[in-house]
Design a protein around this motif. Sequence first.
Motif: not given
Length: 543
Positions: A113, A107-108, A478, A476, A487
């Motif tokens: 989240w 996850w970025p 970065e 997804i 994102a």
Amino acid sequence: MREFDEDVVIVGSGFGGSVAALRLSEKGYRVRVFEAGRRFEDADFATTSWQVRRYLWAPRLGCYGVQRIHRLPHVMILAGAGVGGGSLNYANTLYEPGESFFADAQWPRGIDWRSELATHYATAKRMLGVVEHYPHTGPVERIMAGAAADLGVAESFRHAPIGVFLGMPGVTVPDPFFAGDGPDRTGCTLCGNCMVGCRVGAKNTLMKNYLALAERQGAEIEPLRTITEVRGDPRGGFLVTSESSGGWLRRRQRTIRAEQVVLAAGTWGTQQLLHRMKASGALPHISDTVGRLTRTNSEALDGAVATRVPDTARLAEGVAITTSFHVDERTHVENVRYGPGSNLMGMLATVLVPGDRGPLGRVASLLGRLVRHPLRQLRLGSLRRWSERGIIALVMQSADNSLTLSLRRRLGRDILTSRQGHGEPNPSYLPEAHRASKAIAARMAMETGVPAEARGSWPEVFGIPLTAHFLGGSVIGESAEHGVIDAHHRVWGHPGLHVVDGSAVPANPGVNPALTITALAERAISHWPRRGEADQRPPQPSG
């Protein structure tokens, strides 16, 4: 002056595509949805899975049903087809994933989240009509509760959250979900055939909510159109080429120009398009990470079956999935059923063989069981009333394992292939699934008074597990070095192209992913501006 045939073309009409169709139509965009599968009214679905042309998807063979089957070297995939995508043949099961899903390093950074998605999960539950706990208890639910107790995890047993209009069985009423703006609905009759296609009208498919409302907002849906190319247009926007699904000679190819494109063709369809368009140069800036972090939900489909139909226990009666428990902190087990007469998928079932043996050892184990107990195995393996004698065990894990997909040239065609990817090896079998299936079989025998045995699948004998939840590969990240989309679900290097389906999911949720795909889509589209207004999303870095 730029002229476009459509503001937005959406490829696919599953959970992500349906959310995009409704929300973008509400924001004033001209939206066209292309769907490879056919459009179904309730009466069009197969009465049982033996109506192959209405049940299976193989358009070149004249089969235009809801059930797709794909194969890779490391997994066999069950997916959906038709207007409404996977909602037509999924088991209406709508869990939120646990903490480990949101803690995955993919996850970025800089976004919480779980908190970010909380309101979108709530919206998704409202739109999909989630009933938080299946309200009925029968023999299957008692068997599952007993198996959980026998495994020492009784406290983890629960009734599943489902997307079904329960109502009065068989009684049709005006839309009970959207203040009369949706279609009339009929109460569930517990027929068990959710995954063949709900002929009753009780299942909350996307045609009963997002897509029905999107069409009222002006979105247009074209069924039986397969997208063959999405190409960047030097004038701006994209050229989208489609053809008739399954056509041999009369393909009726057509190209339209759209300002923006949303890919929502499911993990298999979206990955196939991205791989092909990158290789052909139609979309040359697609990240080299495409295909990485492809997930199977670390899944297995095993189960238990009795030698004959129990006299008193109606195992095939109820919604498709009704209960679950956790074997351990990362392994989630659900019961699955088909209704009476829907026995076709029983062809995949066979003896449960020790998965820790090599290919020859697994085959030898299978043959040994057949030789030692031929009559018992004949009864267990019979397709006659299979759905009324058994319980499928759908086993999912939040483990960090993955495959990497790429294109391979075969017989003049580019096809997807797989190799082991990041994290743990993608499993060829799950020992936890075997433990759960044996516990379910023991409880089934106790509950019904009929001999029962744990069962595996034919693909698993050859080291290929089954999954109904194929995810990732366009995830997804970065930057383009870490993922295919940003994102906001914009493709790195092609910001007018978006991925809004299961292929964007970056980790194994360990539960049925439909609710998560819907919530992610709700979040992604919530950041789009209204048509004609300024875009507040940060631009992607140039170069």
